[in-house]
Design a protein around this motif. Structure first.
Motif, PDB file in Angstrom:
ATOM      1  N   LEU A  38      -8.452  14.084   3.166  1.00  0.00           N
ATOM      2  CA  LEU A  38      -7.283  13.598   2.441  1.00  0.00           C
ATOM      3  C   LEU A  38      -6.216  13.170   3.443  1.00  0.00           C
ATOM      4  N   PRO A  39      -5.361  12.245   3.040  1.00  0.00           N
ATOM      5  CA  PRO A  39      -4.360  11.749   3.987  1.00  0.00           C
ATOM      6  C   PRO A  39      -3.343  12.822   4.364  1.00  0.00           C
ATOM      7  N   GLU A  40      -2.880  12.730   5.594  1.00  0.00           N
ATOM      8  CA  GLU A  40      -1.806  13.585   6.090  1.00  0.00           C
ATOM      9  C   GLU A  40      -0.754  12.715   6.751  1.00  0.00           C
ATOM     10  N   TYR A  41       0.416  13.284   6.972  1.00  0.00           N
ATOM     11  CA  TYR A  41       1.485  12.557   7.649  1.00  0.00           C
ATOM     12  C   TYR A  41       1.889  13.376   8.867  1.00  0.00           C
ATOM     13  N   GLU A  42       1.532  12.876  10.050  1.00  0.00           N
ATOM     14  CA  GLU A  42       1.811  13.567  11.300  1.00  0.00           C
ATOM     15  C   GLU A  42       1.338  15.019  11.225  1.00  0.00           C
ATOM     16  N   ASP A  61       4.248  18.828  -3.652  1.00  0.00           N
ATOM     17  CA  ASP A  61       4.552  17.438  -3.322  1.00  0.00           C
ATOM     18  C   ASP A  61       4.084  16.499  -4.426  1.00  0.00           C
ATOM     19  N   LEU A  62       2.892  16.744  -4.969  1.00  0.00           N
ATOM     20  CA  LEU A  62       2.418  15.937  -6.095  1.00  0.00           C
ATOM     21  C   LEU A  62       3.288  16.179  -7.319  1.00  0.00           C
ATOM     22  N   LEU A  63       3.649  17.435  -7.548  1.00  0.00           N
ATOM     23  CA  LEU A  63       4.418  17.818  -8.732  1.00  0.00           C
ATOM     24  C   LEU A  63       5.790  17.156  -8.750  1.00  0.00           C
ATOM     25  N   THR A  64       6.408  16.997  -7.585  1.00  0.00           N
ATOM     26  CA  THR A  64       7.782  16.489  -7.495  1.00  0.00           C
ATOM     27  C   THR A  64       7.851  15.022  -7.079  1.00  0.00           C
ATOM     28  N   HIS A  65       6.731  14.320  -7.092  1.00  0.00           N
ATOM     29  CA  HIS A  65       6.680  12.897  -6.697  1.00  0.00           C
ATOM     30  C   HIS A  65       7.172  12.687  -5.271  1.00  0.00           C
ATOM     31  N   THR A  66       6.883  13.627  -4.400  1.00  0.00           N
ATOM     32  CA  THR A  66       7.315  13.504  -3.000  1.00  0.00           C
ATOM     33  C   THR A  66       6.122  13.576  -2.043  1.00  0.00           C
ATOM     34  N   SER A  67       4.950  13.180  -2.506  1.00  0.00           N
ATOM     35  CA  SER A  67       3.736  13.295  -1.691  1.00  0.00           C
ATOM     36  C   SER A  67       3.633  12.236  -0.607  1.00  0.00           C
ATOM     37  N   GLY A  68       4.362  11.131  -0.751  1.00  0.00           N
ATOM     38  CA  GLY A  68       4.196   9.998   0.141  1.00  0.00           C
ATOM     39  C   GLY A  68       3.201   8.987  -0.377  1.00  0.00           C
ATOM     40  N   LEU A  69       2.532   9.298  -1.510  1.00  0.00           N
ATOM     41  CA  LEU A  69       1.606   8.353  -2.117  1.00  0.00           C
ATOM     42  C   LEU A  69       2.375   7.269  -2.872  1.00  0.00           C
ATOM     43  N   PRO A  70       1.829   6.058  -2.958  1.00  0.00           N
ATOM     44  CA  PRO A  70       2.494   4.986  -3.718  1.00  0.00           C
ATOM     45  C   PRO A  70       2.361   5.226  -5.223  1.00  0.00           C
ATOM     46  N   ARG A  71       2.983   4.376  -5.990  1.00  0.00           N
ATOM     47  CA  ARG A  71       2.951   4.499  -7.450  1.00  0.00           C
ATOM     48  C   ARG A  71       1.524   4.435  -7.984  1.00  0.00           C
ATOM     49  N   LEU A  72       0.740   3.513  -7.463  1.00  0.00           N
ATOM     50  CA  LEU A  72      -0.661   3.367  -7.831  1.00  0.00           C
ATOM     51  C   LEU A  72      -1.480   3.157  -6.560  1.00  0.00           C
ATOM     52  N   PRO A  73      -2.772   3.458  -6.604  1.00  0.00           N
ATOM     53  CA  PRO A  73      -3.603   3.213  -5.423  1.00  0.00           C
ATOM     54  C   PRO A  73      -3.577   1.747  -5.014  1.00  0.00           C
ATOM     55  N   ASP A  74      -3.677   1.504  -3.720  1.00  0.00           N
ATOM     56  CA  ASP A  74      -3.642   0.135  -3.216  1.00  0.00           C
ATOM     57  C   ASP A  74      -4.798  -0.695  -3.774  1.00  0.00           C
ATOM     58  N   ASN A  75      -5.919  -0.054  -4.028  1.00  0.00           N
ATOM     59  CA  ASN A  75      -7.105  -0.776  -4.513  1.00  0.00           C
ATOM     60  C   ASN A  75      -7.267  -0.706  -6.027  1.00  0.00           C
ATOM     61  N   PHE A  76      -6.214  -0.315  -6.718  1.00  0.00           N
ATOM     62  CA  PHE A  76      -6.302  -0.160  -8.169  1.00  0.00           C
ATOM     63  C   PHE A  76      -6.487  -1.532  -8.813  1.00  0.00           C
ATOM     64  N   ALA A 123      -5.979   6.375   1.332  1.00  0.00           N
ATOM     65  CA  ALA A 123      -4.539   6.131   1.234  1.00  0.00           C
ATOM     66  C   ALA A 123      -3.821   6.421   2.549  1.00  0.00           C
ATOM     67  N   GLN A 124      -2.757   5.672   2.784  1.00  0.00           N
ATOM     68  CA  GLN A 124      -1.854   5.908   3.906  1.00  0.00           C
ATOM     69  C   GLN A 124      -0.524   6.396   3.331  1.00  0.00           C
ATOM     70  N   LEU A 125      -0.098   7.579   3.740  1.00  0.00           N
ATOM     71  CA  LEU A 125       1.160   8.119   3.220  1.00  0.00           C
ATOM     72  C   LEU A 125       2.331   7.306   3.741  1.00  0.00           C
ATOM     73  N   GLU A 126       3.260   7.010   2.831  1.00  0.00           N
ATOM     74  CA  GLU A 126       4.410   6.175   3.187  1.00  0.00           C
ATOM     75  C   GLU A 126       5.566   6.993   3.751  1.00  0.00           C
ATOM     76  N   SER A 127       5.507   8.310   3.590  1.00  0.00           N
ATOM     77  CA  SER A 127       6.560   9.185   4.105  1.00  0.00           C
ATOM     78  C   SER A 127       6.009  10.599   4.229  1.00  0.00           C
TER      79      SER A 127
END
Length: 455
Positions: A110-114, A122-137, A161-165
């Motif tokens: 699974l993706p990590e950030y540093e 993080d998933l629960l609070t919308h702070t995971s760094g994942l985008p709104r939808l998958p890039d390949n959706f 996925a690449q985490l944005e933050s």
């Protein structure tokens, strides 16, 4: 609950004797003659008193709504998933700081950030760094965009996925994240999500007509425009699959106000707590926290292709409200002003938007084409595009972003260069160059102001 089995209320049928502050009089004031043609079922709770009713904006198209009418509640489903998480945490069966990779049964990384992994919180609070939808959706059917998307595809998209933050730092509302959270709970417990929600939430609250599938009232994409239901793989359904009734949702609201003494009592209290502050905004178990007067209330809205919804819980005053709509109103805030006004009558109630008089005889060909949208930070949402075409004698707009293509919608000409979709609060002003060519536009929707440039 005293909503009758069938309620027919319209601008012509509302009682003149209704009290000024009654629910039905508020519905009439907000919706009578509104362009959207929406019909709503609404609930207002004040302590032990519950008031409910239904209203249709168009008196010539009144639809029967009652206590057992089933609606898609869209993203309010996320609050149910949040309550499920709270219950598992209360029983010591889940830790908010657990890395999601430990819950998901997958050999793919699974993706990590540093080096920091995505945690449950993080998933629960919308702070995971994942985008709104998958890039390949990819969407095969714009009228049913999540149909056919599988857990296997989600795991593959999550691995790629690449985490944005950095997880836990930046708030980005993510349906991707909530599908991942749904599947993580399934893998962690070994039970299908439908079974988890039924056993842990629906049954304890007496929500006998609430589920992740099943029939609903007819949904609408606009006035008189019927549309299909949205379907989700059940194990991803915490993102927006729940279908429910005013009667069941009233029990749920009462429980969140503290009127529940069963097995969920402690989890319900936990579910309304703030977990973190991200981007200077409080985040918790899916609920949003909105300032109303001098206090914060819990609120969440939902929207699918043919339905909108919003629920508000004010624990301090022991009040709550619910508005279920048989028409998509997401672009107009899902009647959030109405739901907030019901719990606090000092909150401003917006006026209904009347039907506009269309201007005819305009050369529509000059507006045909694709326009990329921009805000002050550059391309809006990365690649948000609106495309205009002529269907019959009307100009239609179709938006797309991240591979997600929305349905074509007809626009009303309110002038030579201005076109609107009033039920969505959308206005397009085309801008001509000195030589008369239309190369730019101004896009306005609610508080959103964007610029468009022809591609």
């Amino acid at each position: 609950m005293h909503m009758s089995s069938t309620i027919l209320v319209s601008g012509l049928m509302a009682s003149a004797a209704a009290q000024a502050d009654s629910l039905e009089s508020v519905l009439e004031k907000r919706l009578a003659g509104d362009r959207s043609g929406v019909c709503v079922a609404a609930v207002y709770i004040d302590g032990e008193r519950t008031e409910d009713g239904a209203y249709c904006a168009d008196p010539d198209n009144v639809r029967e709504l009652g206590a057992d009418s089933r609606f898609e509640i869209g993203s309010i489903s996320k609050v149910f998933l949040g309550l499920l998480v709270a219950q598992l945490v209360e029983r010591g069966e889940l830790d908010l700081d657990q890395p999601v990779a430990e819950l998901l049964s997958t050999d793919s990384p699974l993706p990590e950030y540093e080096g920091q992994p995505i945690r449950v919180i993080d998933l629960l609070t919308h702070t995971s760094g994942l985008p709104r939808l998958p890039d390949n959706f990819e969407i095969a059917d714009p009228d049913n965009p999540y149909a056919g998307y599988t857990p296997e595809e989600l795991l593959a998209d999550l691995s790629a996925a690449q985490l944005e933050s950095k997880p836990g730092e930046r708030y980005v509302y993510s349906n991707f994240g909530y599908m991942a959270l749904s599947l993580a709970l399934v893998h962690h417990t070994g039970k299908p999500l439908a079974e988890l929600l039924e056993d842990e939430i629906f049954k304890p609250l007496g929500m006998t007509r609430t589920s992740l599938s099943g029939s609903t009232v007819q949904g609408h994409a606009g006035p008189g425009r019927r549309t299909s239901n949205w379907d989700f793989h059940p194990d991803l359904g915490g993102v927006g699959a729940i279908r429910s009734t005013p009667a069941d949702m009233t029990r749920w609201l009462q429980a969140h106000l503290g009127h529940h003494e069963g097995a969920l009592k402690d989890a319900l209290l936990r579910a309304g707590q703030i977990l973190i502050e991200a981007d200077n905004e409080p985040q918790g178990y899916a609920w949003g926290f909105i300032q109303v007067g001098d206090r914060r209330v819990l609120a969440h809205d939902g929207g699918t292709g043919g339905f909108s919804s919003i629920a508000v819980v004010d624990r301090e005053t022991d009040r709550a409200s619910l508005v279920l709509m048989d028409t998509t109103m997401a672009m107009r805030g899902s009647l959030g002003d109405l739901a907030l006004h019901l719990v606090d009558r000092d909150h401003k109630l917006q006026e209904p938007l009347p039907v506009a008089e269309a201007v005819t005889g305009i050369d529509l060909e000059q507006y045909v084409g694709r326009f990329a949208l921009f805000d002050d930070d550059g391309p809006f949402m990365g690649d948000f595009v609106v495309e205009f075409s002529i269907e019959g004698e009307e100009l239609h707009i179709q938006a797309s972003s991240g591979g997600q293509v929305q349905p074509k919608l007809p626009m009303v000409a309110e002038g030579e260069t201005r076109f609107t979709i009033a039920e969505l609060g959308l206005t397009i002003d085309f801008v001509a160059e000195d030589d008369g060519r239309v190369e730019r536009l101004d896009f306005s929707q609610g508080a959103l102001e964007l610029r468009g440039k022809r591609q």
